[in-house]
Design a protein around this motif. Sequence first.
Motif: not given
Lengths: 240, 218
Positions: A6-26
């Motif tokens: 559930n990763v969120r990230k913004s650059f200033g006003q711009l929300e670039v990641l809006k709740g990303v979830s992902l699991a990558v196995d070996r």
Amino acid sequence: MIEIENVRKSFGQLEVLKGVSLAVDRGEVVSVIGGSGSGKSTLLMCINGLEPIDSGRILVDGVEVHARSTDLNKLRRKIGIVFQQWNAFPHLTVLENTTLALRKVLGKSRAEADAIAIKQLEHVGLQDKLKVFPGKLSGGQQQRMAIARALAMSPSYMLFDEVTSALDPQLVGEVLDTMRLLADEGMTMIVVTHEMGFAREVSNRVAFFKDGLIHEIGTPKQIFEQPQRPETAEFLGSVL
Amino acid sequence: MLDTALSLNDLRFLMLGAGWTLLITAISVTAGTLLGVLFGVARAQTPVWVSLPIGFVLDIFRSVPLLIQLVLFNSFIPILGLRATPFSVSCLVLALYTSAYCSEIVRGGVAAVPQTTRRAARSLGMTWGQDMVEIVFPLALRVMFPSWIGLTLGVMKDTALVAWIGVIELLKSSQILITRMPSEPLFILGIAGLIYFLISFPISRLGARLERKWREND
Ligand SMILES: Nc1ncnc2c1ncn2[C@@H]1O[C@H](COP(=O)(O)OP(=O)(O)O)[C@@H](O)[C@H]1O
Ligand SMILES: [Mg+2]
């Protein structure tokens, strides 16, 4: 294992990641496809802590990347990343490019570092270019060097960010072949790519990324043959 | 032309002046460059509340004429109760002046290194310091070097101004000779000019050679 929660990230006003979830196995290869500006590069840079995140968390082998106590320089040793371009250190030869971090980060002797680097450079077919400066290499050779340089650190994970997008069409194949080889050897990889053929043949799963979210994820067969979401179908229609 | 009143002793006197010029240049360029790297990196890599004040102070050193700085420092240091010879005041002022210009050169050089290249370094696990030493400085050097050579040559010529506060460097010593031998101003100034040239020439040649060598690798 890489766990993105559930990763969120913004650059200033711009929300670039809006709740990303992902699991990558070996051992898994996950391709990330999607239009440009959708946040794919940002996601990769969050995974090795080159970019901070606003909320959620990312775990690499159980270690929280953005925790204050995490030694990022140490964590990054096990995550290799290759960017779209400008990967090379232009003032160093191919061999020096590949040995620099081995010597400075891992503290290897020059002889040890040379041996490891030469092995990796042979692996990507650059054994004849050891003393050459990157400016004299083709784009495809530079990308293969960047891959060898990352692999020399013996990472557990490799992240690729559109590594063939800046290349002349005739040079794309040699880089994709190198990545294919790596996948066959069991490397865990997250591959952001526009090469649908590669995504289809090499990945275990394909994630469709749009507007800062993974809209759909599944086996290549599911994504390419029976996309469930209209956005996925629309995107595939535009690139295939 | 060779029939001149200038004696060997006078020539020696000129060479002594040239020696001071060289010494002041060497000290102020060395100290100024070290400080300039420090200030330049600070300006390029620190938050605004650090970099802005530094930039402001350095702007003062760059915009006030050197002569005024020399005279002011020379008058104020004794007032502060410190003792300083004109020579050390000269070195101090010229070093600060050099550092102000050098910091701009360094700031530009550091900013010219692509973020993507630095990311590549950090992604291999290199620390900020390792990135600076192994990647940023070597690359920035290629951008900074021509301007730095220009700065060094400029400072070398600017040392002539320290005559104002009583240092007998090359220009001042030629003036002294001219006062003693009013019939020979052109000859004496010609020799002084030649000495300035002989100091500058190797520096600029060395600069050109290094630049050519670096270009071969690109
Ligand atoms: N350092 C940054 N500062 C501000 N905006 C950024 C930065 N990096 C990326 N962006 C913006 O974030 C969005 C997503 O960028 P990116 O992750 O590069 O997308 P993609 O790789 O999918 O093309 C774009 O709109 C881009 O302009
Ligand atoms: Mg991108």
